[in-house]
Design a protein around this motif. Sequence first.
Motif, PDB file in Angstrom:
ATOM      1  N   PHE A 121      58.214  37.202  45.801  1.00 54.90           N
ATOM      2  CA  PHE A 121      56.835  37.211  46.250  1.00 54.90           C
ATOM      3  C   PHE A 121      56.723  36.506  47.599  1.00 54.90           C
ATOM      4  CE2 PHE A 121      55.066  37.129  41.623  1.00 54.90           C
ATOM      5  CZ  PHE A 121      55.468  38.451  41.455  1.00 54.90           C
ATOM      6  N   VAL A 122      55.852  37.002  48.451  1.00 54.76           N
ATOM      7  CA  VAL A 122      55.541  36.349  49.720  1.00 54.76           C
ATOM      8  C   VAL A 122      54.416  35.342  49.480  1.00 54.76           C
ATOM      9  CG1 VAL A 122      54.725  36.683  52.084  1.00 54.76           C
ATOM     10  CG2 VAL A 122      56.205  38.400  51.020  1.00 54.76           C
ATOM     11  N   HIS A 123      54.621  34.089  49.915  1.00 55.47           N
ATOM     12  CA  HIS A 123      53.649  33.009  49.701  1.00 55.47           C
ATOM     13  C   HIS A 123      53.247  32.956  48.229  1.00 55.47           C
ATOM     14  CE1 HIS A 123      53.382  32.185  53.920  1.00 55.47           C
ATOM     15  NE2 HIS A 123      52.853  33.345  54.219  1.00 55.47           N
ATOM     16  N   ARG A 124      54.242  32.864  47.352  1.00 57.10           N
ATOM     17  CA  ARG A 124      53.969  32.890  45.911  1.00 57.10           C
ATOM     18  C   ARG A 124      52.987  31.795  45.488  1.00 57.10           C
ATOM     19  NH1 ARG A 124      58.319  31.659  41.026  1.00 57.10           N
ATOM     20  NH2 ARG A 124      56.782  31.668  39.347  1.00 57.10           N
ATOM     21  N   PHE A 125      53.201  30.569  45.955  1.00 56.96           N
ATOM     22  CA  PHE A 125      52.328  29.465  45.578  1.00 56.96           C
ATOM     23  C   PHE A 125      51.251  29.180  46.617  1.00 56.96           C
ATOM     24  CE2 PHE A 125      56.110  27.661  43.057  1.00 56.96           C
ATOM     25  CZ  PHE A 125      55.740  28.385  41.932  1.00 56.96           C
ATOM     26  N   GLY A 126      51.559  29.380  47.877  1.00 56.61           N
ATOM     27  CA  GLY A 126      50.624  29.010  48.930  1.00 56.61           C
ATOM     28  C   GLY A 126      49.696  30.107  49.379  1.00 56.61           C
ATOM     29  N   GLY A 127      49.907  31.345  48.889  1.00 53.83           N
ATOM     30  CA  GLY A 127      49.121  32.473  49.371  1.00 53.83           C
ATOM     31  C   GLY A 127      47.790  32.644  48.658  1.00 53.83           C
ATOM     32  N   LEU A 128      46.814  33.129  49.391  1.00 57.06           N
ATOM     33  CA  LEU A 128      45.501  33.420  48.824  1.00 57.06           C
ATOM     34  C   LEU A 128      45.573  34.673  47.956  1.00 57.06           C
ATOM     35  CD1 LEU A 128      43.516  32.780  52.090  1.00 57.06           C
ATOM     36  CD2 LEU A 128      43.335  31.391  50.010  1.00 57.06           C
ATOM     37  N   ARG A 129      44.778  34.678  46.877  1.00 59.39           N
ATOM     38  CA  ARG A 129      44.773  35.815  45.955  1.00 59.39           C
ATOM     39  C   ARG A 129      43.336  36.237  45.652  1.00 59.39           C
ATOM     40  NH1 ARG A 129      49.846  35.570  41.895  1.00 59.39           N
ATOM     41  NH2 ARG A 129      51.190  34.083  42.998  1.00 59.39           N
ATOM     42  N   TYR A 130      43.204  37.424  45.074  1.00 62.00           N
ATOM     43  CA  TYR A 130      41.940  37.945  44.556  1.00 62.00           C
ATOM     44  C   TYR A 130      40.854  37.991  45.646  1.00 62.00           C
ATOM     45  CZ  TYR A 130      44.707  36.818  40.461  1.00 62.00           C
ATOM     46  OH  TYR A 130      45.736  36.716  39.567  1.00 62.00           O
ATOM     47  N   GLY A 241      59.503  29.674  43.836  1.00 66.79           N
ATOM     48  CA  GLY A 241      58.534  29.188  44.805  1.00 66.79           C
ATOM     49  C   GLY A 241      59.121  29.225  46.206  1.00 66.79           C
ATOM     50  N   GLU A 242      58.261  29.425  47.216  1.00 62.35           N
ATOM     51  CA  GLU A 242      58.741  29.494  48.584  1.00 62.35           C
ATOM     52  C   GLU A 242      59.139  28.111  49.092  1.00 62.35           C
ATOM     53  OE1 GLU A 242      54.128  29.690  48.915  1.00 62.35           O
ATOM     54  OE2 GLU A 242      55.733  30.112  47.469  1.00 62.35           O
ATOM     55  N   ALA A 243      60.231  28.040  49.852  1.00 60.00           N
ATOM     56  CA  ALA A 243      60.732  26.770  50.365  1.00 60.00           C
ATOM     57  C   ALA A 243      59.720  26.084  51.266  1.00 60.00           C
ATOM     58  CB  ALA A 243      62.042  27.001  51.119  1.00 60.00           C
ATOM     59  N   SER A 244      58.858  26.846  51.897  1.00 61.40           N
ATOM     60  CA  SER A 244      57.890  26.283  52.836  1.00 61.40           C
ATOM     61  C   SER A 244      56.688  25.655  52.152  1.00 61.40           C
ATOM     62  CB  SER A 244      57.395  27.382  53.789  1.00 61.40           C
ATOM     63  OG  SER A 244      56.707  28.401  53.064  1.00 61.40           O
ATOM     64  N   PHE A 245      56.548  25.829  50.847  1.00 63.32           N
ATOM     65  CA  PHE A 245      55.347  25.385  50.146  1.00 63.32           C
ATOM     66  C   PHE A 245      55.235  23.865  50.126  1.00 63.32           C
ATOM     67  CE2 PHE A 245      53.157  24.207  46.147  1.00 63.32           C
ATOM     68  CZ  PHE A 245      51.917  24.743  46.441  1.00 63.32           C
ATOM     69  N   ARG A 246      54.070  23.348  50.536  1.00 58.55           N
ATOM     70  CA  ARG A 246      53.821  21.909  50.551  1.00 58.55           C
ATOM     71  C   ARG A 246      52.514  21.551  49.855  1.00 58.55           C
ATOM     72  NH1 ARG A 246      58.183  22.574  51.767  1.00 58.55           N
ATOM     73  NH2 ARG A 246      59.419  21.773  53.509  1.00 58.55           N
ATOM     74  N   GLY A 247      51.877  22.506  49.219  1.00 58.35           N
ATOM     75  CA  GLY A 247      50.570  22.262  48.632  1.00 58.35           C
ATOM     76  C   GLY A 247      50.639  21.849  47.175  1.00 58.35           C
ATOM     77  N   GLN A 248      49.550  22.118  46.446  1.00 55.01           N
ATOM     78  CA  GLN A 248      49.438  21.783  45.038  1.00 55.01           C
ATOM     79  C   GLN A 248      49.640  23.035  44.199  1.00 55.01           C
ATOM     80  OE1 GLN A 248      45.481  20.110  45.037  1.00 55.01           O
ATOM     81  NE2 GLN A 248      46.244  18.037  45.331  1.00 55.01           N
ATOM     82  N   VAL A 249      50.520  22.930  43.206  1.00 53.41           N
ATOM     83  CA  VAL A 249      50.804  24.081  42.359  1.00 53.41           C
ATOM     84  C   VAL A 249      49.571  24.426  41.534  1.00 53.41           C
ATOM     85  CG1 VAL A 249      52.213  24.948  40.460  1.00 53.41           C
ATOM     86  CG2 VAL A 249      53.242  23.505  42.216  1.00 53.41           C
ATOM     87  N   ASN A 250      49.120  25.671  41.603  1.00 53.73           N
ATOM     88  CA  ASN A 250      47.950  26.095  40.826  1.00 53.73           C
ATOM     89  C   ASN A 250      48.270  27.308  39.967  1.00 53.73           C
ATOM     90  OD1 ASN A 250      48.112  28.100  42.723  1.00 53.73           O
ATOM     91  ND2 ASN A 250      46.082  27.812  43.576  1.00 53.73           N
TER      92      ASN A 250
END
Length: 293
Positions: A121-130, A241-250
């Motif tokens: 997935f691209v931006h699996r954790f950090g990407g906007l959805r819906y 998860g993407e290596a670049s992710f620095r946010g909060q897991v949701n």
Amino acid sequence: MAPASPKHALYTENVAGRPLLPRYAGRVVQSDALLAPEGMPTLRAMLAGYEKPRITIIGGASSALSSANVILRDMGERIAPGHLTLLHQSRLKLFYRTAEEAKADGYADFTDSDICPVSQFVHRFGGLRYDSRNLAMRLLGIAGAPSEPRLHALQMTPDNTAQIQHILDHSDAIIACLGYSPRRVRVRDARGQPIALAADQPHGALTGPNCGILDQAGHEIAGLFGIGLASGFRPSGAMGGEASFRGQVNSLWLWQNAIGERILTHILPLSARAPSSPVPARPFDLARGHVHL
């Protein structure tokens, strides 16, 4: 641990070089309050004296885009073109199931470090959805999405601090989407003495790599675990998860599966575990008592 947006962040976290409070007292609404059932009636009442109010949203994640969607839906007739502004620190990121799908839509704002090695997935954790993703696509002009003239997005940089301050100074309402912090409970040791937690420190995480609650020294407290949006947990290994992710897991899927399993391995005796049991197709959410379809 339930997520919350504590008011103290409004006094301590700088936006364009200064905190929102007390400077903009009476004009600031936190995203959790806005998205609550009485949020929009409260905002409407707050802006009752303004024919074409100027509203500024601070944030670039799901809460910020959700706030924009709600305002456009419920106050759309009062929002003049360009009077709703989204100020975001990092670039807006879109979730895609594959890099090929993203490129087919004309979205190329990602690198290999933004692709999850497990799911692709691209931006699996950090990407906007819906709905948040749909609105961001309109802002970015992705896949021919129609523009939204009422909403203007601006990324905050050190070079446009004065411009950001001007926007905030002339805003009739400011929606603060500054992220979540853990809503903690008091923790005491066997002698009844309070235990200071890492989460009590600025930007301190609630949990460690095994989901154990961290004490002030950063050590996991044996037998005490935490889970949720504001825990500070960082996925690794098979969780992907993407290596670049620095946010909060949701990710609800992670909480109900991989993260939940990690906690269970520390709670249940080895003899009680069933490592060969399949993951249920419809996981049960222990926190809410709902079955997710």
